[in-house]
Motif scaffolding. Structure first.
Motif: not given
Length: 396
Positions: A177-184, A201-203, A234-236, A248-254
């Protein structure tokens, strides 16, 4: 660090006392549970660089990590003379990170600049020496401020009839489980770090396979392969990506990643004093990363109780197809990252270890039979460098 050594020594004494205490008399004294060994491992790691993913591929990568772990192995034999091994491992890491501190660009020092990770695990194996087979299972957990991981595994190993070869298979699953702590500046509201964050979730599902073979009294080889499938977020979430227009954007990965590493390991004994240990691994995944790893270690026995092991590792990696540097990504791209771990680079890791096993025990402590100290220097072509020193104390 001294505190954990004292705790481990006390635990060792307690377990030894338990193993020697009176158990119900069954007539099979070999079935009593006893401590086989206790390992204490402490390490200090420091890195620096100028490609922090938190600030879009620029900025300080300075990080310091202090790690301590203790593992206790207990064994017993059952009525069928099968060997049962139980391994309890508890680790604690504490790190400070300049890049994580920049989740809030205006904060002088935020809660994210430091964190503590706790990761216990419990394992069991049963070896049937008569049949040459081993089965096992284990569970693990890892917890830090923005991440929770729960894992489980099962394994099976079978030796050949002449006991010169062995096949091993291990299946692992990690449910995270990843907490979605985004840039402020990208948050819908000015949520602070001590408030509740949503999670994703990330499995990870992995199969590890190996075959080892004793060729002769001097040469041993092993073939390794892993199959890894990841699914979920799977992003951070706190990694920034700056586009060519300055936005500025938030990292986006498949949401899917398939990994396939295959490798080879060999050991060759040169006389009584030298060992050549070689390792090669090829890695590929469906994100476009292809990598080669080559490593050589040469343990040298100075005396029957003291050895030195210099080592060198070279690594080469291609860039993921979703990677681009600061202000290089363009609008309209579906996936994007400026994390230099996914960039094209080469790295080198060089160092040495010493291994000390005096017959009377280290520092005259009979139960402390092994001391191992290792140091390594890491350098990446992106100009990130690191140093690590670790100490392993083994009690038997």
């Amino acid at each position: 660090m001294k505190r954990i050594y004292l705790t481990a020594a006390a635990l060792m004494a307690m377990l030894h006392s338990y193993a020697q205490s009176s158990l119900p008399d069954t007539g099979y004294t070999a079935r009593k549970l006893k401590v086989e060994e206790v390992n204490l491992v402490s390490s200090y790691y420091h890195q620096d660089g100028n490609n922090a993913a938190v600030t879009g591929g620029i900025g300080s990568e300075k990080l310091t990590d202090i790690s301590n772990s203790i593992d206790v192995k207990l064994i017993r034999h059952d009525r069928k003379n099968r060997k049962h091994s139980y391994l309890l491992d508890v680790g604690i890491d504490h790190y400070t990170s300049a890049s994580s501190d920049m989740i809030d660009l205006k904060a002088n020092s935020s809660a994210s600049h430091a964190d503590t990770r706790i990761y216990p695990s419990l394992g069991w194996t049963m070896e049937n020496e008569a049949k040459g087979s081993t089965i096992g299972a284990g569970v693990s957990a890892s917890k830090e401020f923005d991440y929770l991981s729960l894992g489980g595994n099962v394994m099976f190993a079978q030796k050949t009839k002449n006991r010169m070869g062995e096949f091993t298979a291990k299946l692992q699953v990690y449910l995270d489980q990843v907490s979605l702590v985004t840039p402020i500046e990208l948050r819908a509201s000015q949520t602070r770090e001590h408030e509740h964050y949503p999670t994703a979730s990330r499995n990870t599902f992995a199969g590890s396979f190996s075959y080892s073979q004793i060729i002769n009294e001097r040469l041993q080889v092993m073939f390794l392969a892993d199959v890894v499938q990841q699914h979920g977020y799977l992003s951070l979430p706190f990694h920034r990506v700056y586009f060519t227009d300055g936005s500025v954007h938030q990292e986006q990965l498949p949401s899917n990643r398939f990994k396939l590493p295959i490798g080879f390991r060999g050991s060759y004994f040169i006389g009584d004093r030298f060992i050549l240990r070689g390792y090669y691994r090829y890695y590929t995944d469906n994100w476009g990363v292809h990598a080669h790893t080559a490593e050589l270690e040469v343990p040298v026995k100075i005396s029957p109780f003291f050895s030195v092991s210099p080592f060198y590792r070279y690594y080469q990696q291609s860039a993921a197809k979703y990677f681009a540097g600061y202000q290089t990504h363009q609008a309209g791209e579906d996936y994007y990252t400026s994390n230099y771990d996914l960039s094209k680079f080469t790295s080198q890791f060089i160092g040495a270890g010493i291994h000390f096993t005096p017959p009377g025990g280290v520092f005259g402590i009979k139960q402390l039979n092994t001391l191992e100290l290792r140091y390594g220097h890491y350098y990446r072509s992106t100009k990130m460098n690191a140093n690590i020193i670790s100490l392993n104390l083994k009690f038997k």
